[in-house]
Design a protein around this motif. Structure first.
Motif, PDB file in Angstrom:
ATOM      1  N   SER A   1     -31.659   8.956  -9.462  1.00  0.00           N
ATOM      2  CA  SER A   1     -32.877   8.541  -8.769  1.00  0.00           C
ATOM      3  C   SER A   1     -34.104   9.281  -9.299  1.00  0.00           C
ATOM      4  O   SER A   1     -35.220   8.826  -9.122  1.00  0.00           O
ATOM      5  CB  SER A   1     -32.726   8.776  -7.272  1.00  0.00           C
ATOM      6  OG  SER A   1     -32.067  10.015  -7.055  1.00  0.00           O
ATOM      7  N   SER A   2     -33.863  10.419  -9.982  1.00  0.00           N
ATOM      8  CA  SER A   2     -35.010  11.154 -10.503  1.00  0.00           C
ATOM      9  C   SER A   2     -35.681  10.392 -11.630  1.00  0.00           C
ATOM     10  O   SER A   2     -36.798  10.673 -12.003  1.00  0.00           O
ATOM     11  CB  SER A   2     -34.564  12.525 -11.011  1.00  0.00           C
ATOM     12  OG  SER A   2     -33.606  12.339 -12.034  1.00  0.00           O
TER      13      SER A   2
ATOM     14  N   THR B   1     -58.980 -10.710 -10.213  1.00  0.00           N
ATOM     15  CA  THR B   1     -57.533 -10.596 -10.464  1.00  0.00           C
ATOM     16  C   THR B   1     -56.757 -10.417  -9.159  1.00  0.00           C
ATOM     17  O   THR B   1     -55.635  -9.931  -9.156  1.00  0.00           O
ATOM     18  CB  THR B   1     -57.208  -9.426 -11.432  1.00  0.00           C
ATOM     19  OG1 THR B   1     -57.599  -8.204 -10.813  1.00  0.00           O
ATOM     20  CG2 THR B   1     -57.929  -9.582 -12.752  1.00  0.00           C
ATOM     21  N   ASN B   2     -57.374 -10.832  -8.038  1.00  0.00           N
ATOM     22  CA  ASN B   2     -56.684 -10.695  -6.755  1.00  0.00           C
ATOM     23  C   ASN B   2     -55.686 -11.819  -6.529  1.00  0.00           C
ATOM     24  O   ASN B   2     -54.579 -11.596  -6.070  1.00  0.00           O
ATOM     25  CB  ASN B   2     -57.703 -10.657  -5.621  1.00  0.00           C
ATOM     26  CG  ASN B   2     -58.537  -9.398  -5.700  1.00  0.00           C
ATOM     27  OD1 ASN B   2     -58.094  -8.339  -5.300  1.00  0.00           O
ATOM     28  ND2 ASN B   2     -59.716  -9.505  -6.273  1.00  0.00           N
TER      29      ASN B   2
ATOM     30  N   SER C   1     -53.605 -13.621 -12.221  1.00  0.00           N
ATOM     31  CA  SER C   1     -53.634 -12.507 -13.160  1.00  0.00           C
ATOM     32  C   SER C   1     -54.784 -12.678 -14.143  1.00  0.00           C
ATOM     33  O   SER C   1     -55.381 -13.752 -14.243  1.00  0.00           O
ATOM     34  CB  SER C   1     -52.313 -12.423 -13.919  1.00  0.00           C
ATOM     35  OG  SER C   1     -52.299 -13.358 -14.975  1.00  0.00           O
TER      36      SER C   1
ATOM     37  N   ILE D   1     -36.992   7.590 -11.599  1.00  0.00           N
ATOM     38  CA  ILE D   1     -38.235   6.980 -11.117  1.00  0.00           C
ATOM     39  C   ILE D   1     -39.411   7.912 -11.390  1.00  0.00           C
ATOM     40  O   ILE D   1     -40.419   7.494 -11.925  1.00  0.00           O
ATOM     41  CB  ILE D   1     -38.153   6.677  -9.596  1.00  0.00           C
ATOM     42  CG1 ILE D   1     -37.157   5.535  -9.370  1.00  0.00           C
ATOM     43  CG2 ILE D   1     -39.504   6.334  -9.026  1.00  0.00           C
ATOM     44  CD1 ILE D   1     -36.900   5.224  -7.914  1.00  0.00           C
ATOM     45  N   ALA D   2     -39.211   9.189 -11.050  1.00  0.00           N
ATOM     46  CA  ALA D   2     -40.314  10.129 -11.190  1.00  0.00           C
ATOM     47  C   ALA D   2     -40.583  10.470 -12.651  1.00  0.00           C
ATOM     48  O   ALA D   2     -41.683  10.848 -13.000  1.00  0.00           O
ATOM     49  CB  ALA D   2     -40.001  11.402 -10.411  1.00  0.00           C
TER      50      ALA D   2
ATOM     51  N   LYS E   1     -54.602 -12.939 -17.163  1.00  0.00           N
ATOM     52  CA  LYS E   1     -54.235 -13.836 -18.267  1.00  0.00           C
ATOM     53  C   LYS E   1     -54.931 -15.187 -18.151  1.00  0.00           C
ATOM     54  O   LYS E   1     -55.144 -15.875 -19.141  1.00  0.00           O
ATOM     55  CB  LYS E   1     -52.721 -14.035 -18.310  1.00  0.00           C
ATOM     56  CG  LYS E   1     -51.958 -12.815 -18.799  1.00  0.00           C
ATOM     57  CD  LYS E   1     -50.534 -13.199 -19.144  1.00  0.00           C
ATOM     58  CE  LYS E   1     -49.774 -12.055 -19.793  1.00  0.00           C
ATOM     59  NZ  LYS E   1     -49.479 -10.981 -18.825  1.00  0.00           N
TER      60      LYS E   1
ATOM     61  N   THR F   1     -40.388   8.277 -15.174  1.00  0.00           N
ATOM     62  CA  THR F   1     -41.003   7.156 -15.880  1.00  0.00           C
ATOM     63  C   THR F   1     -42.509   7.374 -15.974  1.00  0.00           C
ATOM     64  O   THR F   1     -43.110   7.980 -15.110  1.00  0.00           O
ATOM     65  CB  THR F   1     -40.721   5.840 -15.131  1.00  0.00           C
ATOM     66  OG1 THR F   1     -39.380   5.841 -14.731  1.00  0.00           O
ATOM     67  CG2 THR F   1     -41.009   4.644 -16.004  1.00  0.00           C
ATOM     68  N   GLU F   2     -43.079   6.833 -17.030  1.00  0.00           N
ATOM     69  CA  GLU F   2     -44.525   6.937 -17.258  1.00  0.00           C
ATOM     70  C   GLU F   2     -45.273   6.314 -16.074  1.00  0.00           C
ATOM     71  O   GLU F   2     -45.052   5.167 -15.738  1.00  0.00           O
ATOM     72  CB  GLU F   2     -44.871   6.170 -18.538  1.00  0.00           C
ATOM     73  CG  GLU F   2     -46.203   6.550 -19.151  1.00  0.00           C
ATOM     74  CD  GLU F   2     -46.250   8.004 -19.604  1.00  0.00           C
ATOM     75  OE1 GLU F   2     -47.337   8.578 -19.470  1.00  0.00           O
ATOM     76  OE2 GLU F   2     -45.234   8.552 -20.061  1.00  0.00           O
ATOM     77  N   PRO F   3     -46.143   7.059 -15.390  1.00  0.00           N
ATOM     78  CA  PRO F   3     -46.858   6.472 -14.272  1.00  0.00           C
ATOM     79  C   PRO F   3     -47.922   5.458 -14.741  1.00  0.00           C
ATOM     80  O   PRO F   3     -48.434   5.571 -15.843  1.00  0.00           O
ATOM     81  CB  PRO F   3     -47.528   7.676 -13.596  1.00  0.00           C
ATOM     82  CG  PRO F   3     -47.545   8.743 -14.611  1.00  0.00           C
ATOM     83  CD  PRO F   3     -46.502   8.439 -15.631  1.00  0.00           C
ATOM     84  N   ILE F   4     -48.190   4.460 -13.906  1.00  0.00           N
ATOM     85  CA  ILE F   4     -49.238   3.489 -14.230  1.00  0.00           C
ATOM     86  C   ILE F   4     -50.536   3.961 -13.584  1.00  0.00           C
ATOM     87  O   ILE F   4     -50.649   3.997 -12.368  1.00  0.00           O
ATOM     88  CB  ILE F   4     -48.865   2.085 -13.717  1.00  0.00           C
ATOM     89  CG1 ILE F   4     -47.645   1.563 -14.464  1.00  0.00           C
ATOM     90  CG2 ILE F   4     -50.033   1.130 -13.887  1.00  0.00           C
ATOM     91  CD1 ILE F   4     -47.170   0.231 -13.947  1.00  0.00           C
ATOM     92  N   ASP F   5     -51.486   4.338 -14.419  1.00  0.00           N
ATOM     93  CA  ASP F   5     -52.797   4.723 -13.919  1.00  0.00           C
ATOM     94  C   ASP F   5     -53.609   3.441 -13.806  1.00  0.00           C
ATOM     95  O   ASP F   5     -53.794   2.719 -14.773  1.00  0.00           O
ATOM     96  CB  ASP F   5     -53.435   5.699 -14.926  1.00  0.00           C
ATOM     97  CG  ASP F   5     -54.834   6.116 -14.497  1.00  0.00           C
ATOM     98  OD1 ASP F   5     -55.381   5.487 -13.575  1.00  0.00           O
ATOM     99  OD2 ASP F   5     -55.362   7.065 -15.099  1.00  0.00           O
ATOM    100  N   ARG F   6     -54.067   3.150 -12.607  1.00  0.00           N
ATOM    101  CA  ARG F   6     -54.739   1.867 -12.359  1.00  0.00           C
ATOM    102  C   ARG F   6     -56.010   1.687 -13.186  1.00  0.00           C
ATOM    103  O   ARG F   6     -56.460   0.571 -13.402  1.00  0.00           O
ATOM    104  CB  ARG F   6     -55.051   1.723 -10.859  1.00  0.00           C
ATOM    105  CG  ARG F   6     -53.787   1.651 -10.022  1.00  0.00           C
ATOM    106  CD  ARG F   6     -54.096   1.568  -8.541  1.00  0.00           C
ATOM    107  NE  ARG F   6     -54.806   0.349  -8.187  1.00  0.00           N
ATOM    108  CZ  ARG F   6     -54.231  -0.835  -8.011  1.00  0.00           C
ATOM    109  NH1 ARG F   6     -52.937  -0.972  -8.171  1.00  0.00           N
ATOM    110  NH2 ARG F   6     -54.929  -1.885  -7.674  1.00  0.00           N
TER     111      ARG F   6
END
Lengths: 159, 395
Positions: free
Chosen positions: A51-52, A89-90, A93, A54-55, A95, A57-62
């Motif tokens: 489970s670690s 984009t609400n 997407s 998850i932490a 695209k 993985t590369e975080p997605i910076d918005r």
């Protein structure tokens, strides 16, 4: 070849094999010891999902921008970017924006259509910012009556 | 963090090491290729709403498998579909008595039929129009021919009873509008009674011998081959028999409509001068080899592909290797049934080395052939049936 030399060579070969076996046995011992220790410390070590991960993985910076592209949406980083991201984009997407190449008039018509039928809100002064961003960064391309074939990946055709 | 744990239904171990603006994998948009069993070479045009097309070489199978079928969605793919409690209601001004059927009733009460049916998106080929047309920029891959099994729409409509003043049917489905507004339908189209009453127009519950995949309309899809695929509504739960042309979402304005009379590229066209697209035009695809093939001089090249013609049938298939100056015939198969695409093949010999384009041209039973350049411009870029071209090099 003299017999003595031959037996010496045989002996050296045997010694090499013995030391290899020693190394393998030692490695196997260390590995099983490690497994034992792991299981004593955390009984589910080999059955639990890691489970670690998850932490790790590369975080997605918005707001992350890489090579001039807003990573989360794929939009070009230019004046008006975040106004476009926040208003356009609400529901769909980005695209749908980058696929379409339209003039300012046709974008304004499209915005009106979205407001009349698709629940888009009033954009106020942001509308000009958005349309300018789109026509500047995604201008229409001239295609004529038929384009030449492009982006061909050449390959050897096997029989 | 507690919020994420609640959403995921589990504690996040080592969650204290997680960065504050990080969205856990379980909450990110899932990979649509995996989720919908799609071939990795399919091209994703849009992920919300989901729109994905094939490439020509992916469409080589006679019957298109799920993994290579384009997806065209106007709204969101529905979730938590319960086939056991699914119902279809027949209503509208021109129904004798409003009637509701369970899925099981539809399957047990009416005779089953199976047809191979060509479904092509009305906007397939849109990307080539100039000035550009609004919408998903489909290239050539928004077409498939799968095998559909279901009951005839006609049988169900007649069971409910059709009044003499019936003009059109309109479908309704459970998919959600992009804005999540429950009062809006993403799409609600239909067809005239004459199309609704054709043998091949089905209320399908199977595709290629299995339950219809979710992205293609599980558990019930209207399938009307040869017409814009938007007539073949997915996730159907209601069909209205109308006493006028159906006026649902995407039946008006420039949606699935083209100028009644030809217009110059870029011209604004008034709503009242737009006509609903019915049959799709004659068209073909070279599905083997993939564009970009290089072969040595003296070797012949076997090509193959499919051809279709909306409501009509393809009667002639030709190819050219000199940019349309001369044409040679291909061998052409009969359709498996009406509205199924046909298969063609040919063996090509090249006179000298160099760069060639192979162009494919189908002609329908009315003598109408595919154009070499773009057909008439229209505001939404529908009906591009210009000949398919692949590039080949002889070394």
């Amino acid at each position: 070849m003299e017999p003595t030399t031959q037996s010496n060579e045989e002996e050296r070969a045997r010694n090499r094999i013995y030391s290899l076996i020693n190394v393998v046995v030692a490695l196997a011992f260390i590995l099983s010891a490690a497994v034992l220790i792991a299981l004593i410390l955390r009984p589910g070590f080999f059955t639990e999902q890691p489970s670690s991960a998850i932490a790790e993985t590369e975080p997605i910076d918005r707001d992350l921008i890489e090579n001039g592209i807003h990573v989360r949406t794929g939009l070009i980083d230019a004046e008006g970017l975040m106004t476009v991201v926040n208003n356009c984009t609400n529901c769909h997407s980005a695209k749908l924006l980058t696929q379409n190449r339209m003039s300012a008039d046709r974008w304004n018509e499209t915005i009106l259509w979205m407001q009349q039928t698709q629940n888009l809100w009033e954009l106020g002064s942001n509308q000009e910012v958005i349309v300018n961003y789109l026509v500047t960064n995604y201008p229409p391309k001239k295609k004529g009556r038929r384009m030449i074939l492009s982006d061909i990946e050449w390959y050897e055709l096997e029989d | 963090m507690g919020y994420f744990a609640l959403l995921l239904g589990t504690d996040i171990v080592f969650g204290e090491h997680m960065s504050a603006d990080y969205l856990p994998l379980g909450l990110q948009a899932p990979d649509p290729f995996e989720l919908y069993n799609k071939n990795k070479e399919m091209v994703l045009l849009n992920d919300r709403p989901l729109n994905m097309e094939a490439q020509a070489h992916l469409l080589d199978d006679d019957i298109t498998p799920e993994s290579k079928m384009f997806i065209r969605n106007n709204g969101l793919v529905p979730e938590n579909i319960k086939p056991l409690t699914w119902t279809l209601t027949i209503d509208g001004e021109s129904v004798r008595k409003k009637k509701t059927y369970t899925l099981e009733e539809l399957k047990s009460k009416f005779k089953h039929h199976t047809y191979q049916l060509t479904l092509e998106c009305g906007g397939n080929g849109r990307s080539e129009f100039d000035p550009p047309a609004k919408g998903n920029q489909w290239t050539i891959g928004a077409v498939h021919c799968a095998e559909w099994t279901g009951v005839r729409l006609r049988d169900v409509l007649e069971d409910a009873g059709v009044k003499n003043d019936a003009v059109y049917i309109g479908y309704h489905a459970i998919d959600e509008h992009l804005s999540h507004d429950p009062d809006k339908e993403p799409i609600s189209r239909g067809c005239p009674m004459s199309k609704a009453f054709q043998d091949e127009t089905l209320l399908a519950f199977q595709m290629n011998g299995k339950d219809i995949p979710l992205a293609h309309g599980f558990p019930l899809r209207l399938v009307a081959g040869g017409w814009p695929a938007s007539v073949s509504g997915k996730w159907i739960n209601r069909i209205s028999i109308r006493n006028k042309v159906h006026d649902g979402t995407k039946m008006k304005g420039s949606a699935y409509r083209v100028p009644c009379e030809p217009v110059a590229p870029g011209k604004k066209v008034k709503d009242e001068n737009m006509c609903i697209i019915e049959s799709m035009p004659v068209k073909s695809l070279i599905t083997y080899p993939k564009t970009g093939a290089m072969l040595s001089k003296g070797k012949s090249l076997k090509i193959r592909g499919h051809a279709w013609a909306g409501e009509s049938e393809v009667t002639k298939m030709e190819y050219s290797i000199d940019f349309g100056a001369t044409w040679k015939s291909c061998r052409l198969s009969e359709p498996a049934n009406r509205l199924a695409w046909q298969h063609f093949d040919a063996e090509i010999r090249f006179p000298k080395s160099g760069y060639y384009e192979i162009w494919a041209k189908a002609t329908d039973a009315e003598g109408t052939a595919q154009p070499m350049v773009l057909p008439g411009w229209n505001p939404k870029g529908y009906l591009n049936n210009a000949c398919h071209r692949i590039a080949v090099k002889i070394k």
